[in-house]
Design a protein around this motif. Sequence first.
Motif, PDB file in Angstrom:
ATOM      1  N   UNK A   1     -23.488  97.647 103.130  1.00  0.00           N
ATOM      2  CA  UNK A   1     -22.298  97.500 103.962  1.00  0.00           C
ATOM      3  C   UNK A   1     -21.011  98.097 103.421  1.00  0.00           C
ATOM      4  N   UNK A   2     -20.986  98.473 102.129  1.00  0.00           N
ATOM      5  CA  UNK A   2     -19.700  98.828 101.517  1.00  0.00           C
ATOM      6  C   UNK A   2     -19.653 100.202 100.858  1.00  0.00           C
ATOM      7  N   UNK A   3     -20.637 101.051 101.099  1.00  0.00           N
ATOM      8  CA  UNK A   3     -20.603 102.371 100.460  1.00  0.00           C
ATOM      9  C   UNK A   3     -19.825 103.395 101.281  1.00  0.00           C
ATOM     10  N   UNK A   4     -19.391 103.007 102.480  1.00  0.00           N
ATOM     11  CA  UNK A   4     -18.707 103.944 103.353  1.00  0.00           C
ATOM     12  C   UNK A   4     -17.302 104.305 102.894  1.00  0.00           C
ATOM     13  N   UNK A   5     -16.890 105.525 103.210  1.00  0.00           N
ATOM     14  CA  UNK A   5     -15.544 106.004 102.860  1.00  0.00           C
ATOM     15  C   UNK A   5     -14.805 106.568 104.073  1.00  0.00           C
ATOM     16  N   UNK A   6     -15.385 106.428 105.257  1.00  0.00           N
ATOM     17  CA  UNK A   6     -14.769 106.945 106.479  1.00  0.00           C
ATOM     18  C   UNK A   6     -13.646 106.004 106.917  1.00  0.00           C
TER      19      UNK A   6
ATOM     20  N   UNK B   1     -10.014 103.848  99.734  1.00  0.00           N
ATOM     21  CA  UNK B   1     -11.422 104.049  99.359  1.00  0.00           C
ATOM     22  C   UNK B   1     -11.742 103.493  97.969  1.00  0.00           C
ATOM     23  N   UNK B   2     -10.741 103.046  97.286  1.00  0.00           N
ATOM     24  CA  UNK B   2     -10.855 102.651  95.881  1.00  0.00           C
ATOM     25  C   UNK B   2     -11.965 101.629  95.634  1.00  0.00           C
ATOM     26  N   UNK B   3     -12.100 100.646  96.526  1.00  0.00           N
ATOM     27  CA  UNK B   3     -13.020  99.541  96.293  1.00  0.00           C
ATOM     28  C   UNK B   3     -14.383  99.726  96.954  1.00  0.00           C
ATOM     29  N   UNK B   4     -14.707 100.953  97.325  1.00  0.00           N
ATOM     30  CA  UNK B   4     -16.040 101.213  97.883  1.00  0.00           C
ATOM     31  C   UNK B   4     -17.120 100.914  96.850  1.00  0.00           C
ATOM     32  N   UNK B   5     -18.303 100.602  97.324  1.00  0.00           N
ATOM     33  CA  UNK B   5     -19.473 100.456  96.444  1.00  0.00           C
ATOM     34  C   UNK B   5     -20.014 101.874  96.203  1.00  0.00           C
ATOM     35  N   UNK B   6     -19.432 102.539  95.229  1.00  0.00           N
ATOM     36  CA  UNK B   6     -19.645 103.972  95.057  1.00  0.00           C
ATOM     37  C   UNK B   6     -21.095 104.322  94.734  1.00  0.00           C
TER      38      UNK B   6
ATOM     39  N   UNK C   1     -29.101  92.597 100.034  1.00  0.00           N
ATOM     40  CA  UNK C   1     -27.775  93.152 100.300  1.00  0.00           C
ATOM     41  C   UNK C   1     -27.269  93.866  99.052  1.00  0.00           C
ATOM     42  N   UNK C   2     -27.024  95.176  99.167  1.00  0.00           N
ATOM     43  CA  UNK C   2     -26.724  96.042  98.029  1.00  0.00           C
ATOM     44  C   UNK C   2     -25.210  96.192  97.823  1.00  0.00           C
ATOM     45  N   UNK C   3     -24.753  95.908  96.600  1.00  0.00           N
ATOM     46  CA  UNK C   3     -23.329  96.001  96.290  1.00  0.00           C
ATOM     47  C   UNK C   3     -23.108  96.500  94.864  1.00  0.00           C
ATOM     48  N   UNK C   4     -21.877  96.946  94.620  1.00  0.00           N
ATOM     49  CA  UNK C   4     -21.438  97.240  93.254  1.00  0.00           C
ATOM     50  C   UNK C   4     -19.936  97.063  93.191  1.00  0.00           C
ATOM     51  N   UNK C   5     -19.435  96.933  91.969  1.00  0.00           N
ATOM     52  CA  UNK C   5     -18.015  96.675  91.773  1.00  0.00           C
ATOM     53  C   UNK C   5     -17.629  97.094  90.363  1.00  0.00           C
ATOM     54  N   UNK C   6     -16.377  97.438  90.160  1.00  0.00           N
ATOM     55  CA  UNK C   6     -15.917  97.763  88.810  1.00  0.00           C
ATOM     56  C   UNK C   6     -16.137  96.573  87.874  1.00  0.00           C
TER      57      UNK C   6
ATOM     58  N   UNK D   1     -28.520  88.775  97.462  1.00  0.00           N
ATOM     59  CA  UNK D   1     -27.491  89.793  97.208  1.00  0.00           C
ATOM     60  C   UNK D   1     -27.586  90.269  95.767  1.00  0.00           C
ATOM     61  N   UNK D   2     -27.381  91.573  95.580  1.00  0.00           N
ATOM     62  CA  UNK D   2     -27.283  92.147  94.237  1.00  0.00           C
ATOM     63  C   UNK D   2     -25.935  92.839  94.102  1.00  0.00           C
ATOM     64  N   UNK D   3     -25.110  92.304  93.232  1.00  0.00           N
ATOM     65  CA  UNK D   3     -23.825  92.922  92.903  1.00  0.00           C
ATOM     66  C   UNK D   3     -23.965  93.549  91.519  1.00  0.00           C
ATOM     67  N   UNK D   4     -23.862  94.861  91.455  1.00  0.00           N
ATOM     68  CA  UNK D   4     -24.003  95.585  90.194  1.00  0.00           C
ATOM     69  C   UNK D   4     -22.635  95.892  89.603  1.00  0.00           C
ATOM     70  N   UNK D   5     -22.498  95.754  88.301  1.00  0.00           N
ATOM     71  CA  UNK D   5     -21.326  96.282  87.618  1.00  0.00           C
ATOM     72  C   UNK D   5     -21.499  97.800  87.520  1.00  0.00           C
ATOM     73  N   UNK D   6     -20.488  98.551  87.929  1.00  0.00           N
ATOM     74  CA  UNK D   6     -20.622 100.008  88.051  1.00  0.00           C
ATOM     75  C   UNK D   6     -21.002 100.702  86.745  1.00  0.00           C
TER      76      UNK D   6
END
Length: 276
Positions: A22-27, A42-47, A149-154, A223-228
């Motif tokens: 849900x959060x990799x978008x940059x549009x 776009x800073x907080x996208x799940x890059x 649910x796929x996520x990542x964060x700084x 949910x999986x929240x990954x540290x970038x």
Amino acid sequence: MSDMSDWLSVTRGDAPLLLSIPHSGTDLREVESRFVSPWLARKDADWWIGDLYSFATALGATIVRTTVSRSVIDVNRDPSGISLYPGMATTELCPSTTFDGEPLYRDATPLSTAEIDDRRARYFDPYHAALREELARLRQLHARVVIYDCHSIRSRIPRLFESELPQFNLGSNSGQSCDPALSIAAQGACASSGYSHVLNGRFKGGYITRHYGRPQDGVHALQMELACRGYIEEPIGAVSSDNWPTPYDAEFAAPLRSVLHTVLSRCIEFAQSPQA
């Protein structure tokens, strides 16, 4: 099979596993000119999450993904406005600030209810309609289905959490969104990797995990929240448009990607195992 609109994609597989991205978008859509800057929005996208999990199609997973930035609308927030983490800093359905608390909009006037409702109808509702449709299709094929649910964060965002975030952050809504056997299997894959990990720590699962996780109905959500830092080179200290995001490097990401392959394989094994 893949169905594409200009912002929503559904790649269909037949395994009992649905990946939500849900959060990799940059549009930034029609909102771009209203933001303080495109980079900030776009800073907080799940890059690079799409690149990181691209192997999932070979496992037979179904993938639902939006290209719309979470700064336009966050499809992983409760549309009623109820906070996922009462008393803790978080962002709204249509965020007004970044994770670091920086204002996103040039105009300090809050978004109108009508505008939020319009974004919900245009982006939030279709995303969730796609999730429901794919879950129903997979439940026709399997007695149990896992939505992951796929996520990542700084790794360090003082406003959101203290110190450095563990590498793998699994969330099962404190055990309510899935059978314990699933979270145990996923946690075991993380533990054996040697990376730091936690279950139901700072991130227990967002709206998608909490809303769709119905173990009693055969739908198990995790949910999986990954540290970038595990899959890209993270800058030390504050990030800026000069150093963030860093490029995706497949070789750098390979070790963590291997662990994720094991995690998803165990999700499928859980779904296919005989029920107690």
